[in-house]
Enzyme design. Structure first.
Site, PDB file in Angstrom:
ATOM      1  N   GLU A  55      -2.719 -33.790 -64.656  1.00  0.00           N
ATOM      2  CA  GLU A  55      -1.613 -33.011 -65.387  1.00  0.00           C
ATOM      3  C   GLU A  55      -1.953 -32.627 -66.999  1.00  0.00           C
ATOM      4  O   GLU A  55      -2.595 -33.597 -67.540  1.00  0.00           O
ATOM      5  CB  GLU A  55      -0.968 -34.701 -66.011  1.00  0.00           C
ATOM      6  CG  GLU A  55       0.834 -34.883 -64.657  1.00  0.00           C
ATOM      7  CD  GLU A  55       1.323 -34.250 -64.020  1.00  0.00           C
ATOM      8  OE1 GLU A  55       1.958 -32.830 -64.376  1.00  0.00           O
ATOM      9  OE2 GLU A  55       2.310 -34.911 -63.126  1.00  0.00           O
ATOM     10  N   HIS A 102      -0.881 -29.602 -62.764  1.00  0.00           N
ATOM     11  CA  HIS A 102       1.095 -29.954 -62.932  1.00  0.00           C
ATOM     12  C   HIS A 102       0.506 -29.925 -64.265  1.00  0.00           C
ATOM     13  O   HIS A 102      -0.823 -30.488 -64.704  1.00  0.00           O
ATOM     14  CB  HIS A 102       1.134 -31.157 -62.987  1.00  0.00           C
ATOM     15  CG  HIS A 102       1.470 -30.715 -60.360  1.00  0.00           C
ATOM     16  ND1 HIS A 102       2.592 -31.083 -60.383  1.00  0.00           N
ATOM     17  CD2 HIS A 102       0.519 -31.400 -59.996  1.00  0.00           C
ATOM     18  CE1 HIS A 102       2.326 -30.870 -59.102  1.00  0.00           C
ATOM     19  NE2 HIS A 102       1.213 -31.074 -58.597  1.00  0.00           N
ATOM     20  N   GLU A 145       5.711 -25.315 -64.819  1.00  0.00           N
ATOM     21  CA  GLU A 145       4.757 -25.309 -65.026  1.00  0.00           C
ATOM     22  C   GLU A 145       3.546 -24.672 -65.627  1.00  0.00           C
ATOM     23  O   GLU A 145       2.255 -24.796 -64.177  1.00  0.00           O
ATOM     24  CB  GLU A 145       4.422 -26.981 -64.533  1.00  0.00           C
ATOM     25  CG  GLU A 145       4.787 -28.159 -64.178  1.00  0.00           C
ATOM     26  CD  GLU A 145       4.318 -29.223 -63.165  1.00  0.00           C
ATOM     27  OE1 GLU A 145       3.819 -29.288 -62.171  1.00  0.00           O
ATOM     28  OE2 GLU A 145       5.317 -29.573 -62.804  1.00  0.00           O
ATOM     29  N   ASN A 168       6.788 -30.780 -54.283  1.00  0.00           N
ATOM     30  CA  ASN A 168       5.856 -31.856 -54.204  1.00  0.00           C
ATOM     31  C   ASN A 168       6.505 -33.481 -54.084  1.00  0.00           C
ATOM     32  O   ASN A 168       5.769 -34.799 -53.662  1.00  0.00           O
ATOM     33  CB  ASN A 168       4.784 -32.385 -55.359  1.00  0.00           C
ATOM     34  CG  ASN A 168       3.616 -32.215 -55.637  1.00  0.00           C
ATOM     35  OD1 ASN A 168       2.798 -32.283 -55.035  1.00  0.00           O
ATOM     36  ND2 ASN A 168       3.040 -33.688 -56.408  1.00  0.00           N
ATOM     37  N   ARG A 176      12.394 -26.145 -61.852  1.00  0.00           N
ATOM     38  CA  ARG A 176      11.079 -27.306 -61.083  1.00  0.00           C
ATOM     39  C   ARG A 176      10.772 -26.898 -59.307  1.00  0.00           C
ATOM     40  O   ARG A 176       9.393 -26.207 -59.101  1.00  0.00           O
ATOM     41  CB  ARG A 176      11.116 -28.472 -60.684  1.00  0.00           C
ATOM     42  CG  ARG A 176      10.705 -29.744 -60.139  1.00  0.00           C
ATOM     43  CD  ARG A 176      10.747 -30.695 -60.915  1.00  0.00           C
ATOM     44  NE  ARG A 176      10.507 -31.819 -59.564  1.00  0.00           N
ATOM     45  CZ  ARG A 176       8.708 -32.796 -59.945  1.00  0.00           C
ATOM     46  NH1 ARG A 176       8.657 -32.245 -61.282  1.00  0.00           N
ATOM     47  NH2 ARG A 176       8.448 -33.733 -59.230  1.00  0.00           N
TER      48      ARG A 176
END
Length: 453
Positions: A392, A318, A188, A265, A248
Site C-alpha cells: 500500500e 495498491h 488508486e 480484489n 473502486r
C-alpha cells in the site's frame, strides 16, 4: 451611527450564522472518528444511502470494517456536505475537513502535459489516462525489443486489452519470475504510475545499476500496468461528477441489479465471499456472483496458473496507507513461512524509513488491517507462490487517492526499495539452496554407497 451599526453586526455575526446556512461549494474529504456502536451505525446509514448523500468511504473501503476510535475518511460531494456534517454533529461524531480543495487536486492530477517524451524522466512524474498507457506500452516494447515482450492475457468487461509486459535480462532456460500488477482498484492512481515508473527504471538501468542487473539476470519480470482498465478509464471522466474519481470496482453489469461493478480484489478464489467481503452488488467490496466471475480476474488467474512453475514472487501494488502486507488476509491464521515473510517486510520498512523518514506498517493482512477474502495475494500464495505481497503506497491520508504528481517520485522510490529488497533476498535464498543441493549431489557422486559383501 453607521460605524456603530457595523460593529453591532460583527459582534452578532456568530449568532447569525449557523451550520447548514451556507451550502458548501466544494467536494470535501472528512476525517472522523466514532466512539460508540450507535455512531458506527450512523456511518453505515450514510453508506446504505450513499446515492442520496453522494458519499464514498475511502478508508476503510467499507463500513463493515469501521471500528470505534479508528480514523475514517469520507468523500462528500458539495451539494450534500452540509447535510452530512449536520447529521454527524447531531450524533456527536467529531469530524474535521481533511481536504476542501478536491477539485483543484483532481485537476492537478489530470492536467495534460503535452510533448513529453517517454524517454524523459518527467514523463513519469505525472499521471496518464489509459489511452496514453496503451501507447506507452507499445512504444516501450518497440524501443526495447530484446528486453520487452508484450503478452495479451485477456480483455476487460468493456473489451479493453490486458497487456502484460515481460522484462528479461540474460536469456537462459528455467529462470524464475516475478509477477507485479497495478491498478486493480480504479481510484488508486499511484499504482499504475508506479508500474510505468518501475518498467522504465529497470529498462534504463540494466547493466548500469547492480540491483537491477542482478534481478533481471536471475529472474524475468511480468508487469500488468492496469488490471482494471475500465474502472481506471471511468475515474478520469470527472465531468460533471468529481465523485467518479473515487470509483473502486470494475465496470461489469449484473442482470439482477442496477448497481455496477465488482471489487476485483474480492473476486479471486481464496475463501471467496466470506467475512470481509460483501454479496451486495452496490457495495464497494462486492465479491461478484462467483469466484473468478470477472474477465479481469480470470485473465490474471489463468496466466499465473499457466506459469505456476516459474513465478516465485507476487507483488500487488495498491494505495493508500503505507503498508507492507503478506498472507493471509482471509483468515487470522499464520502461513507456514510467516516469520520469513515478516522479516522481509520488516527489513523493507527499515530501509524506507532510512530513505524518506516515512513509516510503513507491516504484517499479515488480516491482523494488520482487516479480513479481506478473495484477494489476489492470498490466492497467489495458495497457488504455491510463497513470496506473495501487497504494498500500500503513499500516503497515510493527507491526500489519499488524490496524491499530487509532485509526490509520485518519492512514492515510487519507496516502492522500488520494497521490490528490490525482497527480490534480492529471494534470489540469494534460491542460490544458497541450489549451492547446497549441488554440494549434496557432488558428495553422493564422490562417496558412493558401499554395498555389503
Amino acid at each position: 451611527m453607521k460605524v456603530l451599526l457595523v460593529l453591532l453586526f460583527l459582534m452578532n455575526l456568530d449568532n447569525l450564522v449557523t451550520p447548514g446556512d451556507c451550502a458548501s461549494t466544494h467536494d470535501e474529504i472528512l476525517s472522523l472518528t466514532t466512539a460508540t456502536q450507535e455512531q458506527v451505525a450512523i456511518l453505515k446509514h450514510i453508506d446504505d444511502n450513499k446515492e442520496q448523500y453522494k458519499t464514498v468511504f475511502l478508508q476503510p473501503a467499507s463500513t463493515q470494517y469501521i471500528k470505534t476510535e479508528a480514523e475514517v475518511h469520507l468523500f462528500v460531494s458539495a451539494g450534500s456536505s452540509d447535510t452530512v456534517k449536520d447529521l454527524l454533529q447531531k450524533n456527536n461524531i467529531p469530524h474535521v475537513v481533511l481536504l476542501n480543495n478536491t477539485k483543484d487536486l483532481i485537476e492537478l492530477q489530470t492536467e495534460t502535459v503535452s510533448g513529453i517524451s517517454r524517454d524523459s524522466s518527467s514523463y513519469y512524474d505525472v499521471y496518464h489516462p489509459i489511452e496514453e498507457i496503451y501507447e506507452w506500452i507499445n512504444q516501450t516494447a518497440q524501443a526495447f525489443p530484446n528486453m520487452v515482450e508484450t503478452i495479451l492475457i485477456g480483455t476487460s468487461f468493456e473489451k479493453r486489452p490486458l497487456y502484460v509486459m515481460k522484462l528479461s535480462g540474460e536469456k537462459r532456460a528455467e529462470k524464475k519470475a516475478i509477477w507485479m500488477d497495478c491498478g486493480i482498484h480504479a481510484r488508486e492512481w499511484i499504482s499504475p504510475a508506479f508500474c510505468l515508473w518501475f518498467v522504465n527504471h529497470f529498462l534504463m538501468n540494466y547493466k548500469e545499476d547492480q540491483n537491477v542487473t542482478q534481478i533481471l539476470d536471475n529472474m524475468d519480470i511480468y508487469v500488468l500496468p492496469v488490471v482494471n482498465p475500465d474502472g481506471y478509464k471511468y475515474t478520469w471522466n470527472t465531468t460533471p461528477f468529481l465523485l467518479n474519481r473515487m470509483w473502486r470496482k470494475n465496470r461489469s453489469h449484473s442482470n439482477n441489479s442496477s448497481c455496477i461493478g465488482v471489487d476485483l480484489n474480492r473476486n479471486f478464489d481464496a475463501s471467496w465471499c466470506t467475512k470481509g467481503a460483501s454479496n451486495h452488488s452496490c457495495s464497494d467490496t462486492y465479491c461478484g456472483p462467483s469466484a473468478e466471475s470477472e474477465p479481469e480476474t480470470q485473465a490474471v488467474a489463468n496466466f499465473l496458473r499457466s506459469h505456476n512453475d516459474s513465478v516465485q514472487i507476487y507483488y500487488a501494488i495498491h494505495s493508500y496507507s503505507q503498508m507492507l502486507l503478506f498472507p493471509y488476509s482471509y483468515t487470522v491464521d499464520k502461513v507456514p513461512n510467516h516469520d520469513e515473510l515478516n522479516e522481509l517486510v520488516k527489513e523493507v520498512a527499515e530501509k524506507i524509513k532510512a530513505y524518506s523518514q516515512n513509516t510503513y506498517t507491516y504484517g499479515s493482512g488480516a491482523k494488520t488491517i482487516y479480513l479481506a477474502p478473495g484477494g489476489s495475494d492470498d490466492w497467489a500464495y495458495d497457488q504455491g507462490i510463497k513470496y506473495s505481497f501487497t504494498f500500500e503506497l503513499q500516503d497515510r491520508g493527507r491526500y489519499g487517492f488524490l496524491l499530487p504528481p509532485s509526490h509520485i517520485s518519492q512514492a515510487c522510490n519507496e516502492a522500488l526499495i520494497a521490490v528490490n529488497t525482497i527480490a534480492l533476498r529471494v534470489i540469494e535464498k534460491t542460490q544458497d539452496g541450489q549451492q547446497k543441493s549441488n554440494q549434496s549431489t557432488q558428495s553422493e557422486i564422490k562417496s558412493p554407497r558401499v554395498l555389503g559383501l
